[in-house]
Design a protein around this motif. Structure first.
Motif, PDB file in Angstrom:
ATOM      1  N   PRO A 138       0.800  -1.227   0.000  1.00  0.00           N
ATOM      2  CA  PRO A 138       0.000   0.000   0.000  1.00  0.00           C
ATOM      3  C   PRO A 138       0.832   1.277   0.000  1.00  0.00           C
ATOM      4  O   PRO A 138       1.959   1.313   0.503  1.00  0.00           O
ATOM      5  CB  PRO A 138      -0.799  -0.085   1.303  1.00  0.00           C
ATOM      6  CG  PRO A 138      -0.631  -1.466   1.815  1.00  0.00           C
ATOM      7  CD  PRO A 138       0.624  -2.009   1.217  1.00  0.00           C
ATOM      8  N   ARG A 139       0.254   2.312  -0.556  1.00  0.00           N
ATOM      9  CA  ARG A 139       0.848   3.650  -0.541  1.00  0.00           C
ATOM     10  C   ARG A 139       1.152   4.034   0.905  1.00  0.00           C
ATOM     11  O   ARG A 139       0.409   3.718   1.820  1.00  0.00           O
ATOM     12  CB  ARG A 139      -0.141   4.642  -1.146  1.00  0.00           C
ATOM     13  CG  ARG A 139       0.344   6.061  -1.176  1.00  0.00           C
ATOM     14  CD  ARG A 139      -0.690   6.956  -1.837  1.00  0.00           C
ATOM     15  NE  ARG A 139      -1.899   7.084  -1.038  1.00  0.00           N
ATOM     16  CZ  ARG A 139      -2.137   8.074  -0.182  1.00  0.00           C
ATOM     17  NH1 ARG A 139      -1.242   9.027  -0.035  1.00  0.00           N
ATOM     18  NH2 ARG A 139      -3.258   8.121   0.494  1.00  0.00           N
ATOM     19  N   GLY A 140       2.295   4.691   1.120  1.00  0.00           N
ATOM     20  CA  GLY A 140       2.662   5.140   2.454  1.00  0.00           C
ATOM     21  C   GLY A 140       3.586   4.183   3.191  1.00  0.00           C
ATOM     22  O   GLY A 140       4.240   4.574   4.151  1.00  0.00           O
ATOM     23  N   TRP A 141       3.653   2.926   2.768  1.00  0.00           N
ATOM     24  CA  TRP A 141       4.556   1.972   3.411  1.00  0.00           C
ATOM     25  C   TRP A 141       5.982   2.242   2.960  1.00  0.00           C
ATOM     26  O   TRP A 141       6.226   2.720   1.857  1.00  0.00           O
ATOM     27  CB  TRP A 141       4.169   0.544   3.047  1.00  0.00           C
ATOM     28  CG  TRP A 141       3.021   0.013   3.845  1.00  0.00           C
ATOM     29  CD1 TRP A 141       1.862   0.656   4.157  1.00  0.00           C
ATOM     30  CD2 TRP A 141       2.926  -1.287   4.413  1.00  0.00           C
ATOM     31  NE1 TRP A 141       1.051  -0.170   4.876  1.00  0.00           N
ATOM     32  CE2 TRP A 141       1.675  -1.371   5.052  1.00  0.00           C
ATOM     33  CE3 TRP A 141       3.760  -2.388   4.438  1.00  0.00           C
ATOM     34  CZ2 TRP A 141       1.261  -2.509   5.712  1.00  0.00           C
ATOM     35  CZ3 TRP A 141       3.337  -3.523   5.086  1.00  0.00           C
ATOM     36  CH2 TRP A 141       2.096  -3.566   5.732  1.00  0.00           C
ATOM     37  N   GLU A 142       6.936   1.909   3.824  1.00  0.00           N
ATOM     38  CA  GLU A 142       8.341   2.037   3.466  1.00  0.00           C
ATOM     39  C   GLU A 142       8.845   0.722   2.901  1.00  0.00           C
ATOM     40  O   GLU A 142       8.538  -0.348   3.429  1.00  0.00           O
ATOM     41  CB  GLU A 142       9.174   2.440   4.678  1.00  0.00           C
ATOM     42  CG  GLU A 142       8.924   3.867   5.103  1.00  0.00           C
ATOM     43  CD  GLU A 142       9.830   4.314   6.227  1.00  0.00           C
ATOM     44  OE1 GLU A 142      10.500   3.470   6.859  1.00  0.00           O
ATOM     45  OE2 GLU A 142       9.859   5.526   6.472  1.00  0.00           O
ATOM     46  N   VAL A 143       9.614   0.817   1.842  1.00  0.00           N
ATOM     47  CA  VAL A 143      10.212  -0.346   1.198  1.00  0.00           C
ATOM     48  C   VAL A 143      11.721  -0.219   1.357  1.00  0.00           C
ATOM     49  O   VAL A 143      12.288   0.853   1.153  1.00  0.00           O
ATOM     50  CB  VAL A 143       9.836  -0.408  -0.300  1.00  0.00           C
ATOM     51  CG1 VAL A 143      10.530  -1.558  -0.997  1.00  0.00           C
ATOM     52  CG2 VAL A 143       8.333  -0.505  -0.463  1.00  0.00           C
ATOM     53  N   VAL A 144      12.364  -1.309   1.734  1.00  0.00           N
ATOM     54  CA  VAL A 144      13.809  -1.310   1.945  1.00  0.00           C
ATOM     55  C   VAL A 144      14.458  -2.230   0.916  1.00  0.00           C
ATOM     56  O   VAL A 144      14.048  -3.378   0.749  1.00  0.00           O
ATOM     57  CB  VAL A 144      14.157  -1.806   3.370  1.00  0.00           C
ATOM     58  CG1 VAL A 144      15.668  -1.866   3.555  1.00  0.00           C
ATOM     59  CG2 VAL A 144      13.513  -0.925   4.416  1.00  0.00           C
ATOM     60  N   ALA A 145      15.474  -1.716   0.233  1.00  0.00           N
ATOM     61  CA  ALA A 145      16.306  -2.533  -0.642  1.00  0.00           C
ATOM     62  C   ALA A 145      17.577  -2.822   0.140  1.00  0.00           C
ATOM     63  O   ALA A 145      18.414  -1.931   0.316  1.00  0.00           O
ATOM     64  CB  ALA A 145      16.615  -1.801  -1.936  1.00  0.00           C
ATOM     65  N   PRO A 146      17.741  -4.040   0.665  1.00  0.00           N
ATOM     66  CA  PRO A 146      18.905  -4.354   1.518  1.00  0.00           C
ATOM     67  C   PRO A 146      20.175  -4.488   0.690  1.00  0.00           C
ATOM     68  O   PRO A 146      20.575  -5.575   0.297  1.00  0.00           O
ATOM     69  CB  PRO A 146      18.498  -5.671   2.174  1.00  0.00           C
ATOM     70  CG  PRO A 146      17.582  -6.302   1.171  1.00  0.00           C
ATOM     71  CD  PRO A 146      16.869  -5.177   0.490  1.00  0.00           C
ATOM     72  N   THR A 147      20.826  -3.366   0.426  1.00  0.00           N
ATOM     73  CA  THR A 147      21.962  -3.334  -0.497  1.00  0.00           C
ATOM     74  C   THR A 147      23.111  -4.243  -0.071  1.00  0.00           C
ATOM     75  O   THR A 147      23.728  -4.885  -0.916  1.00  0.00           O
ATOM     76  CB  THR A 147      22.468  -1.894  -0.669  1.00  0.00           C
ATOM     77  OG1 THR A 147      22.728  -1.336   0.622  1.00  0.00           O
ATOM     78  CG2 THR A 147      21.451  -1.047  -1.398  1.00  0.00           C
ATOM     79  N   MET A 148      23.416  -4.306   1.207  1.00  0.00           N
ATOM     80  CA  MET A 148      24.534  -5.152   1.646  1.00  0.00           C
ATOM     81  C   MET A 148      24.229  -6.623   1.386  1.00  0.00           C
ATOM     82  O   MET A 148      25.107  -7.376   0.956  1.00  0.00           O
ATOM     83  CB  MET A 148      24.824  -4.908   3.126  1.00  0.00           C
ATOM     84  CG  MET A 148      26.107  -5.542   3.578  1.00  0.00           C
ATOM     85  SD  MET A 148      27.492  -4.837   2.666  1.00  0.00           S
ATOM     86  CE  MET A 148      28.829  -5.590   3.509  1.00  0.00           C
ATOM     87  N   LEU A 149      22.995  -7.031   1.619  1.00  0.00           N
ATOM     88  CA  LEU A 149      22.620  -8.417   1.332  1.00  0.00           C
ATOM     89  C   LEU A 149      22.684  -8.692  -0.165  1.00  0.00           C
ATOM     90  O   LEU A 149      23.161  -9.742  -0.597  1.00  0.00           O
ATOM     91  CB  LEU A 149      21.219  -8.720   1.861  1.00  0.00           C
ATOM     92  CG  LEU A 149      21.069  -8.776   3.367  1.00  0.00           C
ATOM     93  CD1 LEU A 149      19.603  -8.956   3.750  1.00  0.00           C
ATOM     94  CD2 LEU A 149      21.913  -9.877   3.967  1.00  0.00           C
ATOM     95  N   MET A 150      22.206  -7.744  -0.961  1.00  0.00           N
ATOM     96  CA  MET A 150      22.230  -7.936  -2.417  1.00  0.00           C
ATOM     97  C   MET A 150      23.654  -8.038  -2.938  1.00  0.00           C
ATOM     98  O   MET A 150      23.931  -8.790  -3.866  1.00  0.00           O
ATOM     99  CB  MET A 150      21.499  -6.789  -3.114  1.00  0.00           C
ATOM    100  CG  MET A 150      20.003  -6.810  -2.880  1.00  0.00           C
ATOM    101  SD  MET A 150      19.032  -5.648  -3.863  1.00  0.00           S
ATOM    102  CE  MET A 150      19.902  -4.123  -3.721  1.00  0.00           C
ATOM    103  N   ASN A 151      24.577  -7.287  -2.335  1.00  0.00           N
ATOM    104  CA  ASN A 151      25.968  -7.318  -2.792  1.00  0.00           C
ATOM    105  C   ASN A 151      26.626  -8.678  -2.565  1.00  0.00           C
ATOM    106  O   ASN A 151      27.661  -8.973  -3.162  1.00  0.00           O
ATOM    107  CB  ASN A 151      26.786  -6.244  -2.084  1.00  0.00           C
ATOM    108  CG  ASN A 151      26.401  -4.854  -2.512  1.00  0.00           C
ATOM    109  OD1 ASN A 151      25.743  -4.661  -3.522  1.00  0.00           O
ATOM    110  ND2 ASN A 151      26.797  -3.866  -1.736  1.00  0.00           N
ATOM    111  N   HIS A 152      26.059  -9.506  -1.692  1.00  0.00           N
ATOM    112  CA  HIS A 152      26.620 -10.829  -1.410  1.00  0.00           C
ATOM    113  C   HIS A 152      25.751 -11.954  -1.955  1.00  0.00           C
ATOM    114  O   HIS A 152      25.940 -13.117  -1.583  1.00  0.00           O
ATOM    115  CB  HIS A 152      26.828 -10.992   0.101  1.00  0.00           C
ATOM    116  CG  HIS A 152      27.930 -10.122   0.615  1.00  0.00           C
ATOM    117  ND1 HIS A 152      29.252 -10.479   0.549  1.00  0.00           N
ATOM    118  CD2 HIS A 152      27.907  -8.892   1.158  1.00  0.00           C
ATOM    119  CE1 HIS A 152      29.989  -9.507   1.040  1.00  0.00           C
ATOM    120  NE2 HIS A 152      29.193  -8.527   1.424  1.00  0.00           N
TER     121      HIS A 152
END
Length: 131
Positions: free
Chosen positions: A23-37
């Motif tokens: 839903p609109r208003g929720w925060e989404v996190v892209a876990p960059t450190m996890l993606m890098n591994h």
């Protein structure tokens, strides 16, 4: 101490990600450190392969947006181009004047403070190339 979990964005409209309605208003996190591994994104992810970021490298990220150190879009760092130029000039200058060797025997881990860094001081030797 702040924890750098990755890129955080608050959604401005309802969005479907991976088949899930967020839903609109929720925060989404892209876990960059996890993606890098993640091996499916970065082949041989746990190896130091600086050439992976050269265009056409066999070990480059599998997705264009897998590595965004300065973010992307309207919230991208305005100093990105200056930072890249400064880093490039520094590396060229150091490597043209010195041989750089690492002399550590202990394993170095990444730790998270305000941003990521080595778990202990690095032991580097700079030898003048002009000798």
């Amino acid at each position: 101490m702040p924890v750098n979990v990755g890129l955080v964005r608050r959604l401005t409209k309802d969005t479907v990600l991976g088949g899930y309605l967020i839903p609109r208003g929720w925060e989404v996190v892209a876990p960059t450190m996890l993606m890098n591994h993640e091996e499916s994104i970065f082949p041989r992810a746990n190896e130091f392969l600086p050439g992976r970021f050269l265009r056409g490298s066999l070990y480059s990220p599998r997705h264009t947006f897998a590595f965004l150190p300065f973010s992307y879009g309207p919230r991208m760092c305005i100093g990105r181009r200056i930072a890249y130029q400064e880093i490039f000039c520094l590396v060229v200058r150091v490597l043209s004047e010195f041989n750089v060797e690492y002399h550590g025997s202990e394993e170095v881990e990444l730790i998270n403070r305000l941003s990521y860094g080595p778990s202990r001081p690095l032991t580097l030797t700079f030898t003048d190339r002009k000798r």
